[in-house]
Design a protein around this motif. Structure first.
Motif, PDB file in Angstrom:
ATOM      1  N   LYS A  61      95.112  53.356   1.873  1.00  0.00           N
ATOM      2  CA  LYS A  61      96.040  54.447   1.013  1.00  0.00           C
ATOM      3  C   LYS A  61      95.064  55.033  -0.076  1.00  0.00           C
ATOM      4  O   LYS A  61      94.753  54.276  -0.975  1.00  0.00           O
ATOM      5  N   THR A  62      94.692  56.100   0.132  1.00  0.00           N
ATOM      6  CA  THR A  62      93.893  56.929  -0.643  1.00  0.00           C
ATOM      7  C   THR A  62      94.542  58.299  -1.309  1.00  0.00           C
ATOM      8  O   THR A  62      94.218  58.614  -2.657  1.00  0.00           O
ATOM      9  N   GLY A  63      95.592  58.647  -0.793  1.00  0.00           N
ATOM     10  CA  GLY A  63      96.263  59.716  -1.094  1.00  0.00           C
ATOM     11  C   GLY A  63      95.510  61.120  -1.140  1.00  0.00           C
ATOM     12  O   GLY A  63      95.950  62.290  -1.838  1.00  0.00           O
ATOM     13  N   LYS A  64      94.328  61.022  -0.168  1.00  0.00           N
ATOM     14  CA  LYS A  64      93.759  62.476  -0.327  1.00  0.00           C
ATOM     15  C   LYS A  64      93.494  62.781   1.082  1.00  0.00           C
ATOM     16  O   LYS A  64      93.033  62.016   1.936  1.00  0.00           O
ATOM     17  N   GLY A  65      93.405  64.188   1.045  1.00  0.00           N
ATOM     18  CA  GLY A  65      93.083  64.769   2.470  1.00  0.00           C
ATOM     19  C   GLY A  65      93.989  64.747   3.523  1.00  0.00           C
ATOM     20  O   GLY A  65      93.582  64.745   4.688  1.00  0.00           O
TER      21      GLY A  65
END
Length: 279
Positions: A61-65
């Motif tokens: 889980k990064t929440g980016k891209g």
């Protein structure tokens, strides 16, 4: 807990049963747990795989891209890495959008699509649609996940006898990684492949709850623009059809998959039989 690295991300997946592969794609803010009532029924006949999308479940889980196109690329990488030949692909809500994207990007890959309470685009076009999309994005950004979970649980499972479903949903939804959830929601709004439906070459089953967020007529309209596609409506159901009407849904799905497999076997064997008859 099986993990696989794809496209610079560590993914959680499950793999059960044997036979023709069926890949199950979950909805926004969920995971392979969307399919807890389908896996036992399907794995008797099929190899059943579930992939947690990036930002969901046991996956990084990064929440980016995040984008629907990226989710579809991840699925294609998973299909290749696992050596899945002509998988049936089943997608619920956001998972249905990913399935649409995958089938238009790589129409040669799926044996079939089953689209559950979903659509080939989420593009607000009228003032009321813009208002609703803006309101949903606003409240998702300002309200705690627990508050969102409680509100959604009442919409999905309003009946008194569905209290266990509501409690389970709240528990799972509240556990979402907030930044990843918001990034996934933003990926949905404005996405669409509606102008590419003619690229889909496999049989398609569209399943709609009679009380889904989006009307049955919307599904009927886009089904009419696809070649080998049909719509089935499940009564007394809302957006989480595989959970609130599992028996009816499983029967529809298993019948459809069996019909597609039978048709593929017939198509494959006919040329060989024709050749033998000339000897």
């Amino acid at each position: 807990m099986p993990q696989i690295r794809l496209n610079d991300c560590e993914f959680h997946y499950t793999d059960q049963g044997s036979g023709q592969p069926v890949l199950l794609l979950h909805g926004l803010g969920s995971s392979e747990q969307d399919w807890e009532y389908q896996i036992p029924a399907l794995s008797v006949h099929y190899r059943v795989l579930c992939l947690d999308m990036r930002g969901h479940g046991g996956t990084d889980k990064t929440g980016k891209g995040y984008s629907i196109a990226q989710f579809a690329r991840d699925c294609l990488a998973f299909i290749e890495a696992m050596g899945l030949e002509k998988p049936h692909i089943v997608g619920l809500s956001m998972g249905g959008m990913i399935a649409f994207q995958l089938a238009t990007d790589a129409p040669e890959v799926p044996a079939s699509l089953t689209i559950v309470n979903s659509a080939p685009e989420v593009i607000p076009r009228r003032p009321a649609e813009l208002w609703m999309a803006g309101k949903r994005l606003f409240f998702a950004h300002v309200l705690p996940m627990s508050t969102i979970a409680k509100g959604l649980s009442r919409l999905l499972f309003p009946k008194p006898e569905q209290v266990n479903h509501r409690q389970t949903f709240i528990q799972r939804w509240t556990a979402n990684h907030r930044r990843s959830y918001l990034a996934s929601l933003r990926a949905i709004v404005g996405w669409g492949v509606s102008n590419q439906l003619d690229r889909i070459s496999c049989p398609v089953l569209v399943v709609s709850a009679d009380q889904d967020y989006t009307p049955v007529d919307l599904k009927r309209e886009y089904v009419s623009r696809m070649g080998d596609a049909r719509l089935e409506v499940i009564a007394d159901s809302r957006h989480a059809t595989p959970v609130d009407q599992p028996d009816a849904f499983n029967t529809l799905l298993l019948n459809f998959l069996s019909q597609v497999d039978s048709s593929r076997v017939t198509t494959t064997t006919e040329p060989a039989q024709a050749g033998l008859s000339t000897l």
